[in-house]
Design a protein around this motif. Structure first.
Motif, PDB file in Angstrom:
ATOM      1  N   UNK A   4      -7.524  10.890  -0.555  1.00 43.17           N
ATOM      2  CA  UNK A   4      -7.962   9.786   0.289  1.00 43.17           C
ATOM      3  C   UNK A   4      -7.837   8.451  -0.474  1.00 43.17           C
ATOM      4  N   UNK A   5      -8.200   8.453  -1.743  1.00 42.09           N
ATOM      5  CA  UNK A   5      -8.080   7.241  -2.564  1.00 42.09           C
ATOM      6  C   UNK A   5      -6.613   6.860  -2.727  1.00 42.09           C
ATOM      7  N   UNK A   6      -5.729   7.851  -2.933  1.00 40.80           N
ATOM      8  CA  UNK A   6      -4.297   7.559  -3.050  1.00 40.80           C
ATOM      9  C   UNK A   6      -3.741   6.987  -1.742  1.00 40.80           C
ATOM     10  N   UNK A   7      -4.128   7.577  -0.652  1.00 33.00           N
ATOM     11  CA  UNK A   7      -3.646   7.120   0.657  1.00 33.00           C
ATOM     12  C   UNK A   7      -4.123   5.694   0.923  1.00 33.00           C
ATOM     13  N   UNK A   8      -5.405   5.418   0.643  1.00 29.60           N
ATOM     14  CA  UNK A   8      -5.936   4.071   0.843  1.00 29.60           C
ATOM     15  C   UNK A   8      -5.255   3.058  -0.082  1.00 29.60           C
ATOM     16  N   UNK A   9      -4.961   3.465  -1.304  1.00 29.89           N
ATOM     17  CA  UNK A   9      -4.271   2.578  -2.239  1.00 29.89           C
ATOM     18  C   UNK A   9      -2.861   2.290  -1.750  1.00 29.89           C
ATOM     19  N   UNK A  13      -1.321  -1.299  -0.670  1.00 30.92           N
ATOM     20  CA  UNK A  13      -0.097  -1.858  -1.255  1.00 30.92           C
ATOM     21  C   UNK A  13       0.886  -2.228  -0.155  1.00 30.92           C
ATOM     22  N   UNK A  14       1.049  -1.345   0.850  1.00 29.10           N
ATOM     23  CA  UNK A  14       1.935  -1.664   1.973  1.00 29.10           C
ATOM     24  C   UNK A  14       1.434  -2.887   2.740  1.00 29.10           C
ATOM     25  N   UNK A  15       0.136  -2.968   2.955  1.00 30.54           N
ATOM     26  CA  UNK A  15      -0.439  -4.116   3.655  1.00 30.54           C
ATOM     27  C   UNK A  15      -0.203  -5.416   2.893  1.00 30.54           C
ATOM     28  N   UNK A  16      -0.425  -5.374   1.583  1.00 22.64           N
ATOM     29  CA  UNK A  16      -0.200  -6.566   0.776  1.00 22.64           C
ATOM     30  C   UNK A  16       1.281  -6.934   0.722  1.00 22.64           C
ATOM     31  N   UNK A  17       2.159  -5.939   0.676  1.00 24.75           N
ATOM     32  CA  UNK A  17       3.599  -6.209   0.667  1.00 24.75           C
ATOM     33  C   UNK A  17       4.017  -6.855   1.987  1.00 24.75           C
ATOM     34  N   UNK A  18       3.482  -6.352   3.105  1.00 21.48           N
ATOM     35  CA  UNK A  18       3.791  -6.934   4.413  1.00 21.48           C
ATOM     36  C   UNK A  18       3.282  -8.380   4.491  1.00 21.48           C
TER      37      UNK A  18
END
Length: 115
Positions: A4-9, A13-18
């Protein structure tokens, strides 16, 4: 729990990249608009300098004198003489003891009245 922590991370990262991608293109668009505005301002300044030069050319005293002489009859111009001007003591000034009996209420634009 680690998954869950990996998925949220990864999602973060995808959100920040977008977000960074969108901000980059928005910044590039603003820079392009700024360059366009600066070129428009430069062109307007060139036009203004040309208009000022034309105005100075058209308002030369010798040219205006020649135009006044050519159109003297139609304009009905007369030469200036010192007796055409008044004296300062002939000017009626308002009384020095001016008293304001009724005041005027002034408010700033956009403010609402409490009345």
């Amino acid at each position: 729990m680690r998954t869950l922590a990996y998925i949220l991370t990864i999602l973060a990262v995808f959100g920040l990249a977008f977000w960074a991608y969108r901000e980059n293109y928005a910044t590039q668009q603003v820079l392009k608009e700024t360059r366009g505005l600066r070129s428009n301002i430069a062109a307007a300044q060139v036009r203004l300098s040309v208009l000022r030069a034309e105005w100075a050319y058209l308002n030369r005293p010798d040219r205006l004198r020649n135009l006044a002489e050519l159109n003297f009859d139609s304009l009905g111009l007369v030469p200036l003489r010192p007796d055409q001007f008044g004296r300062v003591d002939e000017v009626s000034f308002p009384p020095s003891g001016l008293v304001i009996e009724e005041g005027v209420e002034v408010s700033a634009y956009g403010q609402e009245d409490d009345q």
